[in-house]
Write an enzyme that holds these catalytic residues in place. Structure first.
Site, mmCIF file in Angstrom:
data_model
loop_
_atom_site.group_PDB
_atom_site.id
_atom_site.type_symbol
_atom_site.label_atom_id
_atom_site.label_comp_id
_atom_site.label_asym_id
_atom_site.label_seq_id
_atom_site.Cartn_x
_atom_site.Cartn_y
_atom_site.Cartn_z
ATOM 1 N N THR A 17 17.130 -19.443 -24.236
ATOM 2 C CA THR A 17 18.343 -20.119 -23.760
ATOM 3 C C THR A 17 18.884 -21.019 -24.877
ATOM 4 O OG1 THR A 17 17.226 -22.074 -22.846
ATOM 5 C CG2 THR A 17 17.442 -20.163 -21.390
ATOM 6 N N GLY A 18 20.202 -21.209 -24.875
ATOM 7 C CA GLY A 18 20.813 -22.026 -25.929
ATOM 8 C C GLY A 18 20.620 -21.388 -27.293
ATOM 9 N N ALA A 19 20.764 -20.044 -27.331
ATOM 10 C CA ALA A 19 20.385 -19.296 -28.533
ATOM 11 C C ALA A 19 21.486 -19.234 -29.584
ATOM 12 C CB ALA A 19 19.976 -17.874 -28.130
ATOM 13 N N ASN A 20 22.615 -19.903 -29.342
ATOM 14 C CA ASN A 20 23.714 -19.806 -30.326
ATOM 15 C C ASN A 20 23.695 -20.924 -31.360
ATOM 16 O OD1 ASN A 20 24.686 -21.221 -27.758
ATOM 17 N ND2 ASN A 20 26.169 -21.937 -29.260
ATOM 18 N N SER A 21 22.740 -21.846 -31.253
ATOM 19 C CA SER A 21 22.817 -23.029 -32.114
ATOM 20 C C SER A 21 21.428 -23.614 -32.344
ATOM 21 C CB SER A 21 23.708 -24.062 -31.406
ATOM 22 O OG SER A 21 23.735 -25.275 -32.110
ATOM 23 N N TYR A 177 18.380 -39.108 -20.869
ATOM 24 C CA TYR A 177 17.965 -37.869 -21.555
ATOM 25 C C TYR A 177 16.435 -37.811 -21.587
ATOM 26 C CZ TYR A 177 17.168 -34.919 -25.777
ATOM 27 O OH TYR A 177 16.739 -33.975 -26.684
HETATM 28 N N1 LIG Z 1 17.857 -31.752 -32.664
HETATM 29 C C1 LIG Z 1 16.860 -32.571 -32.455
HETATM 30 O O1 LIG Z 1 16.587 -33.461 -33.251
HETATM 31 C C2 LIG Z 1 16.017 -32.429 -31.218
HETATM 32 C C3 LIG Z 1 14.934 -33.308 -31.054
HETATM 33 C C4 LIG Z 1 14.128 -33.167 -29.923
HETATM 34 C C5 LIG Z 1 14.389 -32.178 -28.999
HETATM 35 N N2 LIG Z 1 15.451 -31.349 -29.155
HETATM 36 C C6 LIG Z 1 15.670 -30.313 -28.121
HETATM 37 O O2 LIG Z 1 15.899 -29.069 -28.745
HETATM 38 C C7 LIG Z 1 16.639 -28.225 -27.852
HETATM 39 C C8 LIG Z 1 17.736 -27.525 -28.626
HETATM 40 O O3 LIG Z 1 18.679 -28.481 -29.069
HETATM 41 P P1 LIG Z 1 19.301 -28.452 -30.531
HETATM 42 O O4 LIG Z 1 18.863 -29.679 -31.215
HETATM 43 O O5 LIG Z 1 19.084 -27.129 -31.167
HETATM 44 O O6 LIG Z 1 20.847 -28.712 -30.161
HETATM 45 P P2 LIG Z 1 22.156 -27.792 -30.217
HETATM 46 O O7 LIG Z 1 22.377 -27.302 -31.589
HETATM 47 O O8 LIG Z 1 23.219 -28.617 -29.580
HETATM 48 O O9 LIG Z 1 21.788 -26.573 -29.273
HETATM 49 C C9 LIG Z 1 21.701 -26.741 -27.870
HETATM 50 C C10 LIG Z 1 21.961 -25.421 -27.194
HETATM 51 O O10 LIG Z 1 21.915 -25.623 -25.767
HETATM 52 C C11 LIG Z 1 23.097 -25.062 -25.205
HETATM 53 N N3 LIG Z 1 23.501 -25.702 -23.960
HETATM 54 C C12 LIG Z 1 23.826 -27.000 -23.748
HETATM 55 N N4 LIG Z 1 24.214 -27.179 -22.476
HETATM 56 C C13 LIG Z 1 24.146 -25.959 -21.870
HETATM 57 C C14 LIG Z 1 24.426 -25.473 -20.564
HETATM 58 N N5 LIG Z 1 24.883 -26.282 -19.601
HETATM 59 N N6 LIG Z 1 24.224 -24.170 -20.299
HETATM 60 C C15 LIG Z 1 23.775 -23.339 -21.250
HETATM 61 N N7 LIG Z 1 23.500 -23.724 -22.510
HETATM 62 C C16 LIG Z 1 23.689 -25.017 -22.814
HETATM 63 C C17 LIG Z 1 24.148 -25.259 -26.290
HETATM 64 O O11 LIG Z 1 25.263 -24.437 -26.040
HETATM 65 P P3 LIG Z 1 26.749 -24.851 -26.567
HETATM 66 O O12 LIG Z 1 26.818 -24.399 -27.983
HETATM 67 O O13 LIG Z 1 27.640 -24.098 -25.644
HETATM 68 O O14 LIG Z 1 26.872 -26.338 -26.430
HETATM 69 C C18 LIG Z 1 23.349 -24.858 -27.522
HETATM 70 O O15 LIG Z 1 23.271 -23.470 -27.617
HETATM 71 C C19 LIG Z 1 17.143 -29.130 -26.728
HETATM 72 O O16 LIG Z 1 16.370 -28.904 -25.566
HETATM 73 C C20 LIG Z 1 16.904 -30.534 -27.263
HETATM 74 O O17 LIG Z 1 16.656 -31.456 -26.218
HETATM 75 C C21 LIG Z 1 16.272 -31.446 -30.246
#
Ligand SMILES: NC(=O)c1ccc[n+]([C@@H]2O[C@H](COP(=O)([O-])OP(=O)(O)OC[C@H]3O[C@@H](n4cnc5c(N)ncnc54)[C@H](OP(=O)(O)O)[C@@H]3O)[C@@H](O)[C@H]2O)c1
Length: 292
Positions: A17-21, A177
């Site tokens: 899930t969330g595989a585009n970013s 969060y």
């Molecule tokens: N980055 C960090 O430093 C960090 C640290 C700790 C944990 N995390 C965790 O890592 C995971 C991935 O986050 P990331 O850092 O890679 O951020 P990201 O680049 O913003 O990616 C998040 C992904 O989740 C999708 N998403 C958000 N809301 C959604 C919804 N309602 N339905 C379906 N998809 C949804 C986004 O889609 P859209 O493109 O449409 O928004 C995107 O594909 C998250 O669970 C986050 O809590 C990240």
């Protein structure tokens, strides 16, 4: 193992899930390089299709199948429709990476009446995983729930779970969060207690503090800071590799019910081990989502 370069997952069925970013896209690329047949679950068709093309290119040598499915995880109707489509052509699921996540700076409420991060980060994945359970039980059934070290700021004991889930106990974007990321850990540990006899394994991790899009719309001071220091943060591949370590090597199939800080197993915060809290969250989440 752990690099996704050895075709070690040839023929295995994986969902992210969330595989585009960010972490999700990096994990998707590593999975297809390792030969897995992948379904990318994305919220936006436009962003999903752009990422699909990149992931297909990354996996071209492995000739893995890559598909795109669209669902907004904060919308239970979307999650149910998605699970129905998947069940029609996926007999068995080997790997499920519940990764999508939102970090908002202000309180938003979903149409079903839940705080938006709670609806997306916890309830959406709770429902999806339940609906895919038979497929997971028929396959390798390895679940990875992407949590965060921000779960350490979560406190699901400070108010009733109903008030927290509904956004009535809102206490700012970061701590709220943290509540949802604590819910990810509690869900992981409780799913082992409930589903271990179905051959499911589940682990949860902090993927690192990474250069992704998570802070892009967050207007808090911390969000601003994360955007300003973006170039100093670690590449999302660090998180993707940490996920791969948990799903790739069959000799790790007995690794379950653990919390990892990137690749190192550490203890989660104390509430994560509160079995009564985990049970209550599970029961209420069942009632809130209608998952059975
Ligand atoms: N980055 C960090 O430093 C960090 C640290 C700790 C944990 N995390 C965790 O890592 C995971 C991935 O986050 P990331 O850092 O890679 O951020 P990201 O680049 O913003 O990616 C998040 C992904 O989740 C999708 N998403 C958000 N809301 C959604 C919804 N309602 N339905 C379906 N998809 C949804 C986004 O889609 P859209 O493109 O449409 O928004 C995107 O594909 C998250 O669970 C986050 O809590 C990240």
């Amino acid at each position: 193992m752990g690099t996704g370069d050895h075709m070690s997952l040839k023929g295995q069925i994986a969902l992210v899930t969330g595989a585009n970013s960010g972490v999700g896209k990096s994990t998707a690329e590593l999975l297809v390089r390792a030969g897995a047949d992948l379904t990318m679950i994305c919220r936006s068709r436009e962003r999903g299709e752009a990422a699909l093309a990149e992931v297909q290119r990354a996996g071209a040598a492995a000739s893995a199948e890559v598909r795109l499915e669209i669902a907004d995880l904060s919308r239970p109707a979307d999650v149910r429709a998605l699970a129905g489509r998947l069940a029609a052509w996926l007999p068995a699921i080997d790997i499920l990476v519940n990764n999508a996540g939102a970090w908002l700076h202000r309180r938003e409420i979903s149409p079903e009446g839940f705080e938006m991060m709670f609806a997306t980060n916890h309830l959406g994945h709770f429902l999806l995983t339940h609906l895919l359970l038979d497929g997971l039980a028929a396959g390798r059934g390895r679940i990875v729930n992407v949590s965060s070290d921000a779960h350490r700021y979560g406190d699901l004991r400070r108010a009733g779970l109903e008030a927290i889930a509904r956004g009535d106990a809102w206490r700012g974007g970061f701590k709220s969060y943290g509540d949802t990321k604590l819910a990810n850990v509690l869900f992981t540990f409780e799913s082992i207690r409930r589903w271990e006899d179905r051959g499911i394994t589940a682990n949860t991790l902090h993927p690192g503090t990474l250069r992704t899009r998570i802070a892009r719309r967050n207007r808090s001071t911390l969000g601003l800071l994360m955007r300003m220091t973006r170039s100093l943060l670690t590449r999302p591949e660090i998180g993707g590799r940490a996920v791969m370590r948990l799903v790739e090597d069959p000799s790790r199939d007995d690794v379950t019910g653990r919390y990892f800080k990137v690749e190192e197993e550490v203890r989660a915060q104390a509430q994560a081990y509160d079995a009564d809290l985990a049970r209550e969250l599970w029961e209420r989440s069942l009632a809130w989502t209608g998952a059975a």
